[in-house]
Design a protein around this motif. Structure first.
Motif, short mmCIF file in Angstrom:
data_model
loop_
_atom_site.label_atom_id
_atom_site.label_comp_id
_atom_site.label_asym_id
_atom_site.label_seq_id
_atom_site.Cartn_x
_atom_site.Cartn_y
_atom_site.Cartn_z
N SER A 290 158.62 75.64 51.84
CA SER A 290 157.47 76.05 50.91
C SER A 290 156.48 76.36 52.34
O SER A 290 155.64 77.02 52.19
CB SER A 290 156.75 75.00 50.31
N TYR A 291 156.19 75.61 53.47
CA TYR A 291 155.69 76.08 54.52
C TYR A 291 156.07 77.19 55.00
O TYR A 291 154.95 78.17 55.09
CB TYR A 291 155.69 74.93 55.74
N THR B 35 156.95 79.94 53.59
CA THR B 35 156.88 80.96 52.34
C THR B 35 155.42 80.85 51.68
O THR B 35 155.11 81.53 50.86
CB THR B 35 157.78 80.57 51.26
N SER B 36 154.38 80.07 52.31
CA SER B 36 153.40 79.77 51.29
C SER B 36 152.57 80.96 51.46
O SER B 36 151.51 81.19 50.51
CB SER B 36 152.38 78.67 52.35
N LYS C 27 161.31 83.32 49.37
CA LYS C 27 162.01 82.06 49.23
C LYS C 27 163.48 82.06 49.60
O LYS C 27 164.02 81.25 50.37
CB LYS C 27 161.63 81.34 47.67
N ASP D 5 151.92 78.25 60.81
CA ASP D 5 150.87 77.26 61.70
C ASP D 5 150.68 78.15 63.01
O ASP D 5 149.57 78.00 63.51
CB ASP D 5 151.45 76.02 61.82
N VAL E 256 155.92 87.54 55.09
CA VAL E 256 155.99 86.41 54.35
C VAL E 256 157.33 86.24 53.76
O VAL E 256 157.64 87.10 52.84
CB VAL E 256 154.78 86.50 53.08
N ARG F 88 155.14 70.86 62.12
CA ARG F 88 154.32 72.00 62.41
C ARG F 88 154.16 72.56 64.04
O ARG F 88 153.58 72.29 64.74
CB ARG F 88 152.72 71.91 62.31
N LYS G 87 150.09 81.62 53.36
CA LYS G 87 148.46 81.23 53.83
C LYS G 87 148.55 82.18 55.45
O LYS G 87 147.64 82.14 55.77
CB LYS G 87 148.46 79.82 53.98
#
Ligand code: ADP
Length: 171
Positions: A83-84, A86-87, A62, A31, A59, A133, A89
């Motif tokens: 999951s945030y 490792t996403s 997991k 974020d 990244v 976040r 994004k």
């Protein structure tokens, strides 16, 4: 072996003792990267007088995220936290910063875990509103710094170098 701790940082005084030169693991979470905070975070640590000795965009697999937050495994937010992180994004910007009292000072620069408690002037206090976040991670003790640096970095990715002007910062 990801679990093997990196060799200890060069320390001027005993580990974790006030006034000692330490290393800490600082990570800008996805974020924080999405929100364009990379330069701001680096700026705040640099201007304080700390030295960047390792940095990479990653990244996390997991297993790495799970290990990093292993002490929170029982918490209800743990799966969402993993999951945030490792996403993919956005990557995590993983860093090692070195300097006098950098572990405790780093926590002050970052601010309290919950942005509601984070003082204005801290990174979380200035930029974030949600504990889920909160943009940045910093090791909370000498022991966790040593473990986290070893989890995220190979020894050869961490550089020993000296400020030419060290005597004006660390005397
Ligand atoms: P810190 O990151 O300040 O060391 P913790 O180790 O307690 O704090 O928590 C690790 C991370 O887990 C936090 O930075 C935050 O991203 C997440 N977290 C902690 N508490 C919550 C919560 N109640 N809800 C969602 N995420 C949380």
């Amino acid at each position: 072996d990801a679990k093997k701790p990196a060799p200890e940082a060069p320390l001027k005084t005993a580990a974790g003792v006030k006034g000692g030169v330490e290393r800490t693991f600082i990570a800008i979470k996805p974020d924080g990267v999405q929100r364009g905070m990379i330069s701001e975070v680096i700026h705040r640590f640099e201007r304080k007088g700390y030295k960047l000795v390792a940095i990479k965009a990653i990244v996390p697999p997991k297993a790495l995220a799970e290990e990093h937050y292993g002490d929170l495994k029982a918490r209800p937010f743990y799966p969402g936290l993993v999951s945030y992180m490792t996403s993919g994004k956005a990557p995590v910007i993983a860093m090692v910063w070195e300097g006098v009292d950098v572990i405790r000072q780093g926590r002050r620069i970052i601010g309290a875990t919950n942005p509601l408690d984070a003082e204005p002037g801290s990174i979380r206090g200035d930029y974030t509103i949600s504990v889920g976040r909160n943009a940045i991670h910093g090791s909370d003790s000498f022991e966790s710094a040593t473990i986290e640096i070893g989890l995220w970095f190979k020894p050869e990715e961490v550089y020993n170098w000296q400020f030419a002007h060290a005597e004006w910062i660390e005397s």
